[in-house]
Design a protein around this motif. Sequence first.
Motif, PDB file in Angstrom:
ATOM      1  N   THR A 167      49.181  44.501  13.297  1.00 36.81           N
ATOM      2  CA  THR A 167      49.723  43.812  14.453  1.00 36.81           C
ATOM      3  C   THR A 167      50.785  44.634  15.115  1.00 36.81           C
ATOM      4  N   LYS A 168      50.675  45.944  15.034  1.00 33.44           N
ATOM      5  CA  LYS A 168      51.659  46.759  15.713  1.00 33.44           C
ATOM      6  C   LYS A 168      50.934  47.796  16.561  1.00 33.44           C
ATOM      7  N   GLY A 181      56.348  43.809  15.672  1.00 28.93           N
ATOM      8  CA  GLY A 181      56.907  42.625  16.323  1.00 28.93           C
ATOM      9  C   GLY A 181      55.904  41.553  16.650  1.00 28.93           C
ATOM     10  N   HIS A 182      54.653  41.941  16.840  1.00 26.09           N
ATOM     11  CA  HIS A 182      53.684  40.910  17.188  1.00 26.09           C
ATOM     12  C   HIS A 182      53.153  40.233  15.944  1.00 26.09           C
ATOM     13  N   ARG A 183      52.751  38.986  16.104  1.00 26.21           N
ATOM     14  CA  ARG A 183      52.225  38.265  14.935  1.00 26.21           C
ATOM     15  C   ARG A 183      50.719  38.138  14.979  1.00 26.21           C
ATOM     16  N   GLY A 184      50.106  38.612  16.029  1.00 24.02           N
ATOM     17  CA  GLY A 184      48.658  38.511  16.099  1.00 24.02           C
ATOM     18  C   GLY A 184      48.103  39.831  16.586  1.00 24.02           C
ATOM     19  N   GLU A 185      46.777  39.939  16.651  1.00 21.90           N
ATOM     20  CA  GLU A 185      46.188  41.195  17.092  1.00 21.90           C
ATOM     21  C   GLU A 185      46.584  41.488  18.524  1.00 21.90           C
ATOM     22  N   ILE A 186      46.766  42.758  18.793  1.00 21.35           N
ATOM     23  CA  ILE A 186      47.164  43.146  20.145  1.00 21.35           C
ATOM     24  C   ILE A 186      45.911  43.545  20.892  1.00 21.35           C
ATOM     25  N   LEU A 187      45.702  42.965  22.068  1.00 16.07           N
ATOM     26  CA  LEU A 187      44.468  43.226  22.785  1.00 16.07           C
ATOM     27  C   LEU A 187      44.637  44.224  23.917  1.00 16.07           C
ATOM     28  N   SER A 188      45.844  44.433  24.384  1.00 20.03           N
ATOM     29  CA  SER A 188      45.973  45.301  25.542  1.00 20.03           C
ATOM     30  C   SER A 188      47.333  45.978  25.537  1.00 20.03           C
ATOM     31  N   SER A 203      49.117  40.180  23.213  1.00 17.98           N
ATOM     32  CA  SER A 203      48.459  39.900  21.939  1.00 17.98           C
ATOM     33  C   SER A 203      47.911  38.490  21.831  1.00 17.98           C
ATOM     34  N   THR A 204      47.149  38.270  20.744  1.00 18.54           N
ATOM     35  CA  THR A 204      46.528  36.966  20.559  1.00 18.54           C
ATOM     36  C   THR A 204      47.529  35.908  20.144  1.00 18.54           C
ATOM     37  N   ASP A 205      48.751  36.292  19.828  1.00 18.25           N
ATOM     38  CA  ASP A 205      49.730  35.249  19.498  1.00 18.25           C
ATOM     39  C   ASP A 205      50.406  34.723  20.759  1.00 18.25           C
ATOM     40  N   SER A 206      49.764  34.915  21.897  1.00 19.71           N
ATOM     41  CA  SER A 206      50.212  34.408  23.203  1.00 19.71           C
ATOM     42  C   SER A 206      51.467  35.064  23.728  1.00 19.71           C
ATOM     43  N   ARG A 207      51.863  36.183  23.158  1.00 23.66           N
ATOM     44  CA  ARG A 207      53.107  36.798  23.615  1.00 23.66           C
ATOM     45  C   ARG A 207      52.845  38.138  24.279  1.00 23.66           C
ATOM     46  N   ASN A 239      58.690  30.485  24.258  1.00 18.50           N
ATOM     47  CA  ASN A 239      58.736  31.938  24.381  1.00 18.50           C
ATOM     48  C   ASN A 239      57.364  32.595  24.464  1.00 18.50           C
ATOM     49  N   THR A 240      56.356  31.840  24.893  1.00 18.92           N
ATOM     50  CA  THR A 240      55.053  32.475  25.008  1.00 18.92           C
ATOM     51  C   THR A 240      54.765  32.792  26.465  1.00 18.92           C
ATOM     52  N   ALA A 241      53.926  33.805  26.646  1.00 19.77           N
ATOM     53  CA  ALA A 241      53.582  34.171  28.012  1.00 19.77           C
ATOM     54  C   ALA A 241      52.443  33.319  28.538  1.00 19.77           C
ATOM     55  N   HIS A 242      51.564  32.901  27.643  1.00 19.07           N
ATOM     56  CA  HIS A 242      50.409  32.107  28.053  1.00 19.07           C
ATOM     57  C   HIS A 242      50.187  31.030  27.007  1.00 19.07           C
ATOM     58  N   ASN A 243      49.341  30.053  27.350  1.00 22.99           N
ATOM     59  CA  ASN A 243      49.051  29.021  26.360  1.00 22.99           C
ATOM     60  C   ASN A 243      47.855  29.367  25.509  1.00 22.99           C
ATOM     61  N   GLY A 244      47.384  30.572  25.593  1.00 24.88           N
ATOM     62  CA  GLY A 244      46.239  30.994  24.785  1.00 24.88           C
ATOM     63  C   GLY A 244      46.403  32.467  24.522  1.00 24.88           C
ATOM     64  N   ARG A 245      45.318  33.143  24.168  1.00 24.88           N
ATOM     65  CA  ARG A 245      45.422  34.590  23.928  1.00 24.88           C
ATOM     66  C   ARG A 245      45.703  35.311  25.246  1.00 24.88           C
ATOM     67  N   VAL A 246      46.512  36.331  25.164  1.00 27.64           N
ATOM     68  CA  VAL A 246      46.766  37.139  26.358  1.00 27.64           C
ATOM     69  C   VAL A 246      45.856  38.332  26.246  1.00 27.64           C
ATOM     70  N   ASN A 247      44.912  38.520  27.181  1.00 26.36           N
ATOM     71  CA  ASN A 247      43.998  39.624  26.961  1.00 26.36           C
ATOM     72  C   ASN A 247      43.943  40.650  28.085  1.00 26.36           C
ATOM     73  N   GLY A 248      44.809  40.605  29.058  1.00 31.92           N
ATOM     74  CA  GLY A 248      44.777  41.664  30.061  1.00 31.92           C
ATOM     75  C   GLY A 248      46.159  41.924  30.606  1.00 31.92           C
ATOM     76  N   LEU A 249      46.447  43.188  30.859  1.00 28.70           N
ATOM     77  CA  LEU A 249      47.747  43.551  31.417  1.00 28.70           C
ATOM     78  C   LEU A 249      47.539  44.559  32.514  1.00 28.70           C
ATOM     79  N   CYS A 250      48.352  44.477  33.560  1.00 29.22           N
ATOM     80  CA  CYS A 250      48.271  45.509  34.578  1.00 29.22           C
ATOM     81  C   CYS A 250      49.613  45.587  35.277  1.00 29.22           C
ATOM     82  N   PHE A 251      50.146  46.784  35.408  1.00 29.46           N
ATOM     83  CA  PHE A 251      51.365  46.955  36.183  1.00 29.46           C
ATOM     84  C   PHE A 251      50.968  47.149  37.644  1.00 29.46           C
TER      85      PHE A 251
END
Lengths: 397, 258
Positions: A167-168, A181-188, A203-207, A239-251
Amino acid sequence: MLSFLYARQSGLDDPVRLRRAESTRRVLSLKLNHNRDVDRIHGNGINTLDIEVIDGRYMLSGGSDGVIVIYDLENNSKKPQYTCKAICTVGRSSRHVHKFSVETVQWYPHDTGMFVSSSFDKTMKVWDTETLKPAEEFQFDGNVYCHHMSPVARRHSLVAGVFSDQTKPSACELVNVSLTGHRGEILSVRWSPRYDHILATASTDSRVRIWDVRRASGSLFTLDQHNGDKSKVSSEAVNTAHNGRVNGLCFTADGLHLLSTGTDDRMRLWNSGTGENTLVNYGKVVNESRKGLKFTVSRGCSPEFVFVPCGSSVAVYGLHSGELITMLRGHYNNVDCCEFHPDYQELYSGGKDCNILAWVPVLRQPGIEDDETNSKRGGTQAAINPAFEDAWSSDED
Amino acid sequence: MNRKRALIADTFCLTKRRRCAADSVTGDSQADGAADIRSSLKYLVTLFSRKLFNDSLPPVVLKHQLYSLHNDKTAVDKQVNELRENGELLMFQLGFDSEAFALVFAEDYRAKVLQGEAGRGTLGTVEKFLAKLIPSCSDLSFNKEKMLKEFLFTDSEITQLVKSGVLTVRDAGSWWLSIPNSGKFIKYFIKGRKAVLGMVKKSKYGEILKTELEGRRTTSQVKFQMKYHIHDIIGAELVECIQTTSGTLLRHVDGNVN
């Protein structure tokens, strides 16, 4: 449009403004063009696309069968009908091909001599483009979901990779730096295009966490969708970014804002400096992807647009207003990735139906007077497709 | 140089507005120009059936019903927050969906709560709570320290507030703000929503014209007015809204198909 041209000519406006207005007009008229094709090489779904930043000429694509293809996007023939040819392929017959699905490919940001690919066969390979052999290979313990190289880094050439079972995110070059720092798998994972030491992971821990690689001691901050307003959530969802898994990021191109998509069917826009949720409401952005989603933001337009794959079409939203501009329909199956070409304002999208579609701005048709002068001169452009020319009506009407 | 700087986006008229004859006749077509949230809220309040609850409940409107009346969701959110900060509007977190928020006008809420409390022993505490809450506070939930320190309530007073229905337990030491007697509302609302969605789904091709749906006879499951439910399902994006030449078409949205 004429007012912009006049303002530019007389010096009332900045030259940049005319450029932005024309880019915006072109993006608003994106359509599937029957003149532009991309060679179909992949036998299986396409997971990732990347266009190099130097010339914008070569595009990389990675597929679920482990195949990597390089296309030439430039139209050197004088005809409007053009197929982007695949220049070279790392196919199944190559000795060094990835065994399983390629999840992410990326050109080396400073020239096209090198590119990096990461795959579910737990390796990340750095390829030499000339010989198509891997110059370097990194082994990991789990499937590599995503990797990214900083587009602006001059002082370091770290590749940040994230993989399952751990998870890092790891930033690896020769030295393996782990960020915990993350508690779940990181997707992006994404580097900031503004600072070469800022990294964002989802990550899948919604953060979603923002890291500074120079410190490597802990994340700088976590993005909170309620901006610290603890009253709106149940206590587990603080303190979560989403209410489910976060699977995409883009600046965004200037690095000031960060977009994230999650399986709660929402997309959020964050201020990347403070981590504040700008509360732009995009509505329901359908997202059922179990792995990372690759989406993109336009560059050089005003206002900027977000292109998000939504099921089997690509949705275009205004970045700051949150309104849905249009849906680009054309794929036969789920769209997995899309990439914006900033110089020509074109969008390339790839998906499970093994097609890469090119969305090209529709040019204004020439006026009637131009058509006549063209045909008198016997111009090279055929205004009418010969299939539609009628050969049976006579001229003596 | 006094030339007014126009946004590039305005030149290109990002949103195309196609006028639909059928909708504009009924009068609740989408508002162009400055969105007046308060008038939309008042309109939605008229759709709420008071008699159903024997007048014990203030008229409740859901935040996403506003999205079906106005195009720009971000602007709607901003205006709702402004009204909340002024103390005119109260927002509640309903239990069934983390994104569904209920809005009630503050005066209505106060009137109904006091009406419900009249003659009961808890009246005094409730009045004190409302006096603290309405002018300034715009929170959805409260935790223990806030109640004890900021609002200066004692434990027994907090129990009285929970008994009267103004607070509901969230977890140990924190409470949601709530509407008394709203359990019945939520039950009828969820049943009605499911029934209306079922009507759309069972229609031929899974789609139905909005005007036709409004005219359909409602089953006994649907206790609210049809229009109230229609605004709800459009705003929550449970159906896809398509403009056609015969009016707005509502198409059932299956999760996978796009």
